[in-house]
Every structure is written in C-alpha cells, then in structure tokens.
Motif scaffolding. Sequence first.
Motif: not given
Length: 480
Positions: A309-321
């Motif tokens: 799922v993280r790979k598909e997000f447009h933004h590279k979120y931090s774990f906190t985010e």
Amino acid sequence: MKQIKYYLAIDIGASSGRHILGWLENGKIRIEEIYRFENGLIEKNGHLCWNIDRLFSEIINGLKKCKELNRIPTSIGIDTWGVDFVLLDKNQQLLGDSVAYRDNRTEGMDTKIYNIISEKELYNRNGIQKLIFNTIYQLFALKETQPELLSQAEHFLMVPEYLNFLLTGKIKNEYTNATTTQLVNAETQDWDYELLEKLSIPTKIFGKLHMPKTSVGNFKQNIIDEVGFDCEVVLPATHDTGSAVLAVPTNDDNSIYLSSGTWSLMGIERLIPDCTEISRQHNFTNEGGYHYRYRYLKNIMGMWMMQNVRKEFHHKYSFTELFTLADIAKYFPSIIDVNDESFLAPKSMIQAVKNYCIKTNQEIPQTEGEILYCIYNSLAKCYADIVKEIEEVTNKTYSKIHIIGGGCQDIFLNRLTAKYTGKDVFAGPIEATAIGNIICQMLKAKDFQDLIEARETIAKSFDVRKAEIIEGRFWEYNLN
C-alpha cells in the motif's frame, strides 16, 4: 587483550537482506548491521521468481565489507523465508528457475493431491498448516507441468541451503526449513518417504536432515580468493521464523510470540506436535524448531499488505504520518480477511482491499487513512482471533504477547493488538531473526550453556518495551 569473536548472520527476507555481526561484550550481546540490500520478485519465463544470482552476489558484497572493516567472523549462518527451493542435476548444476511462492503455478494442486491423500490424513502425518504455496504443492505443480526437471534432479535444496552450497560446495538439508515443505513426518522428524512415493516425487533428491548448529563446511577456494578470508558456514535455524523465535526474550511458557515482518507468525513453542483434527480445523502448523521443539503457529499475511500500500501512495509518508493518517480514520468499519488469497500477489493492493469490501458488501475505503486503518484494524483483530484459538486448542490462558522482528516498531499496530487481545504486549527485539541466527552460532561455539541462558542474555541486551493504552493513546516504556 582478549580477541572479540564475531558471528555473522546473513538474514534474507522477501523484501530485503542484511549482514549483521554479533558478539559478546560485558555479558551482553552486541549487534551491528554492516550491509543491507534489496530483494524482490522478478518475472521470468512466465513465472514470479527470485533472482538467486543477484542474492548470492549481495552475500559476497557483504562478506567483502567484513574484510574491509577488519571484522572477520568466526562463522556465518544464512536464513531466509521457507517453502521455496531449487533442484540440482547430477553435475550439481541448477535445473530450471527459482520460482517464488507467490507465483500462481500451485493453483488447483491441492485438489489433485487430495485425490491421492486426503487433507485430513496429510495433516495427521505432518501437522503443517495448509497454504497453497507450500513446497508440496509447488513440487506437484512441477511434476504436472515440467516432469523432465524432476526426472533429471539429483538434489533438492531450500534457498538458504543452495546459498550455503555456493559458498562451500557442500550439500546439507536443514530440519527447521524442511518442515515448511509439508513433506516431513511430524513423528519421525524425517522426510516422509512413503508420502513422497504416493505423490510420485523422487525420494532420492532429499538428503539427510541436519539440525541447527551443524557445520556445513568452510568457504571454497574461489570464495576465499574473492572475499579475502576463510570462514566456517554453520546452519542456524535456516527458516527465518525458526531463528526469530529463538530470540523471544523470555523463558516464560505463559507467553505467545508474534514474529512480525512481511509475514506475521503467531503462536507458542511446544515440545510435542499437535496433529489432531481439531488442530487441523483451526489451521495451525507444527513447524520444526531448535532442538526438535515445535513452533505451533499460524501464518498471517502481515506487513506485506502495508508495504505494498505504501508503494502505491503518491507521497512517501514517514511512519509517524502513516500512524496519524490511520488514527484519523479509526472509525472506518470494514474488516477484511487478511489471509484471503486475493492479497497474496495483487497488481494493486489498494484495489484488492476495495474489491474485497465490494465482494463482502462492506463500506469501501476511499481515503489513504481509511485504507491504512482497514488493514491495521483487520490485522489486529486477526491477531486477537488467533490468541483465542490458541487458548481454545491448548486449554490454557496466556497473559503476554511478545512481538519481535521489524514489525514490532509499528507502534500503531502494537496499540491495536494490546486493545483487541487484552494481553500485556511487549515489543522487541527488532532484529530478532538475525539475533536468533547468531545465537545458534554462539551455542555451537559453547558461548552459552543452553538456550535458557541465551534467552536470558537477549532479555538484558536489547530494548524490550511494554505497550499500553492510556486514555486512548499508545505509549511504550523501556523495561531494561
């Protein structure tokens, strides 16, 4: 000054690999990561495969790093995921491709096998949880589609055993990983040759099973020349979960472990297997462990879903985010079966989650936060269900859960696990698999008297944090 004895764990997972040095210092285990590399699937000849040649080249790169740092290990051990294998011919050359467990070649193979031996009888023989990608189904698929490969085969090697072979030229099968094949008899603790004959799989390719702590051999001369030193290769528990469970920082039998990574493995240690019909109906597995212990557990899809799922997000979120996004959507109601086959290797994990909700007439997640929370919530509820099943099957109540491995850093999932299970949840150590690998090497070297002493040392060497819910918020505190 006493010379430090270094031990090297080469721990290769489905998404990454790492070289971690371990040593004893002032009564504690110290570790240091010295090399890391990516791993993943490639498409080859119409199948999802592992790039074994690149994996081996990365092993060599990490060994060269040891030489560069002048930290020459006393021994090394390699662990990987389970079930996957390669075949060698009479000249010890690779036959075919190293097809990965996420490939779809095993579709329908369970039905064909159950026409030969019933699912109930199969479990009674080996006590292994039915997973469609288990080696038994992979080998049967090979027999059905490429029988010429099996007829040419002289040796069957699991992935870490093949990597050991490339380093030493020696062929040795290891017990803990062999049990993941669903081809080891739980009673004899050896290959089930009668079962293999029933399935028309050649028995000659399966070698003697060796236990963790066994020496494979030393580097071949060409490897010595390339990396700049010689070293003994030792068998850890070559199945990564087998190594990880060794690093559970307690000798208390009143606790459940959760090895959290790409896969989540949740269970307990037992001294005898449970191959009963009740156990089969609950779909528990009896995988082999150190010194013929049994890892009585369930496989759960785990952080694989979150990784995709993280790979598909447009933004590279931090774990906190990510935690913040999930927390915002914490009232999203839909629950998915995280072990549904649709999540094994989808083109889009986000779409797979949405499709599952559509199929089950639930609310469809729309935002990134809703997708995250849906997965988090479903994983934690799955963990809670399995805790109840363990207690039902064993007729025993457990008070603690020890979460180990990289996934123990996910404080949001830890919080939900504590909430849904109502148990004391402890997180750590993070590099449990590498630590367990190193522990095996240290036990061989007699640095520890036994596993009890080794686990006591782990408990005082690494951060172990207790997770609690206070007014709806998650917090952890270090126990050491």
